[in-house]
Each structure stands twice: as C-alpha cells, then as structure tokens.
Design a protein around this motif. Structure first.
Motif, PDB file in Angstrom:
ATOM      1  N   ARG A   1     -13.535  14.768  34.311  1.00  0.00           N
ATOM      2  CA  ARG A   1     -13.917  14.327  32.973  1.00  0.00           C
ATOM      3  C   ARG A   1     -12.690  14.189  32.077  1.00  0.00           C
ATOM      4  N   ILE A   2     -12.879  13.470  31.005  1.00  0.00           N
ATOM      5  CA  ILE A   2     -11.842  13.318  29.997  1.00  0.00           C
ATOM      6  C   ILE A   2     -12.401  13.790  28.658  1.00  0.00           C
ATOM      7  N   ALA A   3     -11.503  14.184  27.762  1.00  0.00           N
ATOM      8  CA  ALA A   3     -11.873  14.505  26.387  1.00  0.00           C
ATOM      9  C   ALA A   3     -11.021  13.656  25.453  1.00  0.00           C
ATOM     10  N   TYR A   4     -11.567  13.331  24.304  1.00  0.00           N
ATOM     11  CA  TYR A   4     -10.845  12.492  23.347  1.00  0.00           C
ATOM     12  C   TYR A   4     -11.527  12.620  21.989  1.00  0.00           C
ATOM     13  N   VAL A   5     -10.887  12.077  20.985  1.00  0.00           N
ATOM     14  CA  VAL A   5     -11.443  12.071  19.631  1.00  0.00           C
ATOM     15  C   VAL A   5     -11.794  10.634  19.259  1.00  0.00           C
ATOM     16  N   LEU A   6     -13.021  10.443  18.810  1.00  0.00           N
ATOM     17  CA  LEU A   6     -13.479   9.133  18.344  1.00  0.00           C
ATOM     18  C   LEU A   6     -13.655   9.186  16.837  1.00  0.00           C
ATOM     19  N   GLN A   7     -12.947   8.305  16.133  1.00  0.00           N
ATOM     20  CA  GLN A   7     -13.085   8.209  14.684  1.00  0.00           C
ATOM     21  C   GLN A   7     -13.878   6.961  14.341  1.00  0.00           C
ATOM     22  N   THR A   8     -14.985   7.147  13.641  1.00  0.00           N
ATOM     23  CA  THR A   8     -15.803   6.037  13.165  1.00  0.00           C
ATOM     24  C   THR A   8     -15.942   6.177  11.659  1.00  0.00           C
TER      25      THR A   8
ATOM     26  N   GLN B   1      -2.313   9.155  38.056  1.00  0.00           N
ATOM     27  CA  GLN B   1      -2.522   8.293  36.902  1.00  0.00           C
ATOM     28  C   GLN B   1      -2.201   9.054  35.627  1.00  0.00           C
ATOM     29  N   VAL B   2      -2.001   8.300  34.554  1.00  0.00           N
ATOM     30  CA  VAL B   2      -1.744   8.882  33.235  1.00  0.00           C
ATOM     31  C   VAL B   2      -2.703   8.254  32.234  1.00  0.00           C
ATOM     32  N   LEU B   3      -3.413   9.091  31.514  1.00  0.00           N
ATOM     33  CA  LEU B   3      -4.302   8.677  30.430  1.00  0.00           C
ATOM     34  C   LEU B   3      -3.542   8.760  29.120  1.00  0.00           C
ATOM     35  N   TYR B   4      -3.731   7.788  28.229  1.00  0.00           N
ATOM     36  CA  TYR B   4      -3.036   7.805  26.942  1.00  0.00           C
ATOM     37  C   TYR B   4      -3.813   6.979  25.932  1.00  0.00           C
ATOM     38  N   SER B   5      -3.488   7.124  24.660  1.00  0.00           N
ATOM     39  CA  SER B   5      -4.070   6.269  23.626  1.00  0.00           C
ATOM     40  C   SER B   5      -3.106   5.131  23.337  1.00  0.00           C
ATOM     41  N   SER B   6      -3.665   4.002  22.943  1.00  0.00           N
ATOM     42  CA  SER B   6      -2.842   2.815  22.753  1.00  0.00           C
ATOM     43  C   SER B   6      -3.423   1.945  21.650  1.00  0.00           C
ATOM     44  N   VAL B   7      -2.561   1.228  20.965  1.00  0.00           N
ATOM     45  CA  VAL B   7      -2.999   0.217  20.021  1.00  0.00           C
ATOM     46  C   VAL B   7      -2.849  -1.142  20.688  1.00  0.00           C
ATOM     47  N   GLN B   8      -3.962  -1.813  20.893  1.00  0.00           N
ATOM     48  CA  GLN B   8      -3.978  -3.113  21.565  1.00  0.00           C
ATOM     49  C   GLN B   8      -4.785  -4.090  20.724  1.00  0.00           C
ATOM     50  N   GLY B   9      -4.155  -5.181  20.340  1.00  0.00           N
ATOM     51  CA  GLY B   9      -4.833  -6.160  19.506  1.00  0.00           C
ATOM     52  C   GLY B   9      -5.295  -5.589  18.179  1.00  0.00           C
ATOM     53  N   GLY B  10      -4.537  -4.611  17.665  1.00  0.00           N
ATOM     54  CA  GLY B  10      -4.896  -4.003  16.398  1.00  0.00           C
ATOM     55  C   GLY B  10      -5.956  -2.925  16.495  1.00  0.00           C
TER      56      GLY B  10
ATOM     57  N   LEU C   1      -8.333   3.908  24.488  1.00  0.00           N
ATOM     58  CA  LEU C   1      -7.807   4.710  25.575  1.00  0.00           C
ATOM     59  C   LEU C   1      -7.358   3.791  26.696  1.00  0.00           C
ATOM     60  N   ALA C   2      -6.308   4.185  27.371  1.00  0.00           N
ATOM     61  CA  ALA C   2      -5.796   3.392  28.484  1.00  0.00           C
ATOM     62  C   ALA C   2      -5.350   4.331  29.593  1.00  0.00           C
ATOM     63  N   VAL C   3      -5.293   3.799  30.802  1.00  0.00           N
ATOM     64  CA  VAL C   3      -4.849   4.546  31.972  1.00  0.00           C
ATOM     65  C   VAL C   3      -3.850   3.690  32.724  1.00  0.00           C
ATOM     66  N   THR C   4      -2.748   4.285  33.156  1.00  0.00           N
ATOM     67  CA  THR C   4      -1.787   3.586  33.994  1.00  0.00           C
ATOM     68  C   THR C   4      -1.538   4.408  35.249  1.00  0.00           C
ATOM     69  N   SER C   5      -1.300   3.721  36.357  1.00  0.00           N
ATOM     70  CA  SER C   5      -0.862   4.420  37.553  1.00  0.00           C
ATOM     71  C   SER C   5       0.555   4.934  37.318  1.00  0.00           C
ATOM     72  N   VAL C   6       0.964   5.957  38.070  1.00  0.00           N
ATOM     73  CA  VAL C   6       2.268   6.569  37.816  1.00  0.00           C
ATOM     74  C   VAL C   6       3.420   5.648  38.202  1.00  0.00           C
ATOM     75  N   ASP C   7       3.143   4.567  38.924  1.00  0.00           N
ATOM     76  CA  ASP C   7       4.193   3.587  39.181  1.00  0.00           C
ATOM     77  C   ASP C   7       4.137   2.429  38.191  1.00  0.00           C
TER      78      ASP C   7
ATOM     79  N   GLY D   1     -15.114   2.074  16.530  1.00  0.00           N
ATOM     80  CA  GLY D   1     -14.282   3.205  16.182  1.00  0.00           C
ATOM     81  C   GLY D   1     -12.924   3.215  16.858  1.00  0.00           C
ATOM     82  N   LYS D   2     -12.146   4.239  16.513  1.00  0.00           N
ATOM     83  CA  LYS D   2     -10.795   4.421  17.046  1.00  0.00           C
ATOM     84  C   LYS D   2     -10.809   5.602  18.015  1.00  0.00           C
ATOM     85  N   VAL D   3     -10.262   5.395  19.192  1.00  0.00           N
ATOM     86  CA  VAL D   3     -10.278   6.426  20.223  1.00  0.00           C
ATOM     87  C   VAL D   3      -8.873   6.983  20.366  1.00  0.00           C
TER      88      VAL D   3
END
Length: 435
Positions: free
Chosen positions: A173-180, A392-401, A405-411, A423-425
């Motif tokens: 599972r993942i945890a995160y904060v959602l702002q609405t 993998q690495v989970l992170y927050s990202s600003v995409q298209g304003g 949340l985003a995930v990238t493989s370690v490579d 909302g904003k994650v």
C-alpha cells in the motif's frame, strides 16, 4: 538559517517540516472510503521484458476480473510484454500445449479457475514456462468477493517473483496527502492507487506520513493544534496518539527498523535538531548538536545510522550519522541543493531530491561509490520513497500544472503517473511488505 516563507515551504518539503504552524482548525478522524480514485498512465518499458499471456480465469464472476487486475499490475511494472490470450478457454485443470503458446510469442502463461460457494470464492492459479515446458507455480486462494482484488495482486506478486526473482509489490500500500480546496486528507491506497481510505481529514495541513515497519501504523505531522505535532495512528482501529508535542515545532517522523522508536525533528531548544523517541512518546534523546538546521532523518535498513538533511555546510546537503550521534559526514556532493533522503531496502542506494538548473528532480546515488543517476526531469518533483523491493520510487510531481503522484523504475526507464481526478496529491510514502 531562518524559517522559509509559506510559498517555499509548500514547494520544498525539507524546509516545510521545520517551519512554524500557520494554520488552525480542529481535525476530524475518518476511516471511510474515498471517492478520489487515482488514474494510472504509463510510459516507457524496462530493459528486459518477459512475454507472458494472462488467460481469463474460468468461471470468473462478472463483478471482478482477476485476469484484468493481474495484467494491469504486470503492465505497470514495465517488465512484461502482454501477449493476447483471447479465446484460450482454459481452467486450472487444462492441459497446456506449450508450442501453441510459444508460437503466439508467450514464454509464460498464467491461467486458472474461480468457483463460488455462497459468499466465498476459491481461486486456483497456475503459471507455466512454455519454453521449458514446465509448471513453475500453482496455488489455491480463498476469500470473499471483496477480497478478490487483493488475491489478484497476490497472484501478480507471485508471477513477478517467479519470473524476475524479485519479490513483487502489487499487494503493498501507499500513503499520501490529498488536498481538495481547504481540506486535507491523509489517505492510504493499494499500490495501484485503487481502494483509497481516508485515515484523517483536517482543515489544516497534514505532512510527512511515515509507515511503521510492520505496516500497521502511520506516523505523521498535523497542524490542527496551531503548530506541528507528531502523531502515531493505528490503521485497524483509527486510534491515534500525539507522541511529540513539545515546545516549538515537532516534525519529520521516521520509524526505526525495529518499530520501537522513531526519529523526530524538534525545535524545543531553539533550532530544529534530530531526536529519537520511543513509540509511546517516552525516552526522548537528542542525537547530536548542530549550530544549524538538521531535518528529514531516515534510518538505514540496519538501524545503525541515519541519513538526514542539513544546511550546516552553507546549503542543504545530505549527511549520515550513527544513531549514537557520532561522526556525522556529508554524503552528497553533486549539485548545491540536495534534500529528502531515503535509503533503499538493501542499503545500497540513496534517493533524494536535487535542484539542477532551477528544476527539482529525483536522483539516486550509490552509497558505496557516490555515483549519481537523475531519474526524473522536474520541474517540481518531491518526496521520493522506495518501493519495499527497491525496484521503483514513488514521488510527487507537478505535471501540466497539476500536483500528482508518480512512480519511476530505479533505472529511470519506466514512469507511471497516478493522478487524482480532483485535488492535489502530495507527500507520498510506500508501505512495507506485511507478510
């Protein structure tokens, strides 16, 4: 160094956790499902892709498609090439003609059956290697209709491990904060972003969630008391307790691998410093003394040391120190701004946020050699967190304003975006293996 202003605090997690609380309204506690499902978009493929066919499970109930969930899990990893299995008509007892599947291009085939008895379901699953003409996995599961999705993730985990040799994380599972608007929610969800549950809802900021090693509790910072206070919440019951509510700011909780202690950052002595504290709030101990800000502690997997962010050298960099507070040493030297460290589960790599040419990007560094790899392009990527298998690495990202949340493989080859419809994650953290 003085505290950052609110705009910079929002953009840069490391200095957000040392600022004073600017907000106040009481929070409410919830454990209700959330309607804000996350949508997954995938780009890129892994260096190695395993061709696999996932046949529809015989007698699969209309309300739940196990095969679809398994396919989606494996596809998100970027390490599997899905081969069309339409028309297979297989059940768990079927004889497999391996050459037929080889001719379709599938080196592996997963299939099975679902049988219902009242409110209970029994699921039989098989995995065969069509190249070596052998069955390499087979197991039976049982559960209610609500548990079918979880069982699908477990099957995907088994397939992933049997083929790659690495434990799968689809059941985590993942945890995160959602702002609405002006409302903040601390949520947990499956690793694919589905089945979100609201653990805390507040009109004030929630930051820095941190999973206990056994996955049963979350530590986090809430501003509901007119200042940042560290809480620990038990997920099964919703019960929560403040464990760090000292004078000044209380922030940046991080669990020790033994699950009995946490590292926290306190400004009780006038400047933000790292302490350890027992899970019940007793046994407070200052780790070291620094003339400038130390924050964002994270334990190494062996529990013998911590990495942390400090501006003691004039700008934010990452350091490592023993839990006894001896011999703090700087470990990042690429770039003039490196924050938000976390060590991989095997202890071999560091992930962090680095600022390059004005963009905040996620990077990894080999703990032994110092070799760095930039995984993302920015412009505002924050709060990286390793998957429990380190792949993998989970992170927050600003995409298209939008904040997502985003995930990238370690490579860096495969990227997923888990975007909320509303909302904003932010503030993601990947939970541990729980069995």
């Amino acid at each position: 160094m003085t505290a950052a202003n609110p705009a910079n605090v929002t953009a840069r997690r490391s200095w957000r956790v040392v600022t004073a609380g600017l907000f106040a309204v009481a929070a409410g506690l919830f454990t209700s499902p959330s309607n804000a499902q996350l949508r997954v978009d995938i780009s890129g493929v892994g260096a190695t892709q395993y061709p696999i066919a996932i046949a529809d499970f015989a007698n699969n109930p209309d309300s739940q498609s196990l095969a679809e969930v398994i396919r989606a899990d494996l596809s998100r990893s970027g390490q599997f090439q899905l081969i069309n299995a339409a028309g297979a008509n297989l059940n768990a007892e079927s004889s497999i003609v391996h050459d037929d599947w080889r001719n379709r291009g599938a080196d592996y085939l997963a299939y099975g059956s679902v049988n219902q008895n009242g409110g209970q379901y029994s699921i039989q699953y098989r995995l065969v290697d069509s190249v070596n003409r052998s069955e390499i996995d087979g197991i039976a599961f049982a559960g209610s209709e609500k548990e079918l999705r979880r069982i699908s993730h477990q099957i995907a985990d088994r397939i992933y491990e049997k083929i790659t040799g690495v434990r799968g994380v689809f059941s985590t599972r993942i945890a995160y904060v959602l702002q609405t608007g002006n409302t903040y929610e601390l949520q947990i969800a499956d690793a694919d972003g589905q089945n979100p549950q609201v653990m805390l809802r507040s009109k004030q900021s929630i930051i820095s969630p941190s999973w206990s090693p056994d996955g049963t509790r979350l530590a986090y910072v809430s501003f509901e008391a007119d200042k940042p206070v560290v809480y620990v919440q038990t997920l099964a019951t919703g019960k929560r307790e403040p464990i760090a509510n000292f004078k000044g700011n209380n922030s940046a909780p991080a669990w020790a691998p033994n699950g009995n202690q946490l590292a926290v950052v306190l400004s009780r002595d006038g400047i933000s410093q790292i302490y350890t504290i027992n899970q019940d709030g007793s046994g407070l101990r200052r780790v070291m003394r620094s003339p400038l800000i130390d924050t964002e502690p994270a334990y190494t997997p062996d529990g013998e040391s911590m990495v942390f962010t400090s501006d003691r050298g004039g700008n934010p960099q990452i350091y490592q120190v023993s839990v006894g507070g001896n011999d703090a040493r700087r470990i990042t030297f690429n770039g003039g701004y490196n924050i938000s460290p976390e060590v991989s589960p095997d202890g071999n790599n560091l992930v962090y946020v680095t600022r390059r040419n004005g963009a905040y990007r996620v990077a990894t560094q080999d703990m032994a050699t110092g070799a760095e790899q930039l995984l993302t392009t920015g412009p505002d990527d924050q709060s990286p967190s390793f998957a429990p298998n380190g792949m993998q690495v989970l992170y927050s990202s600003v995409q298209g304003g939008r904040s997502v949340l985003a995930v990238t493989s370690v490579d860096g080859r495969v990227r997923q975006t888990l975007s909320s419809l509303n909302g904003k994650v932010r503030e993601p953290t990947w939970g541990p293996f729980t069995n």
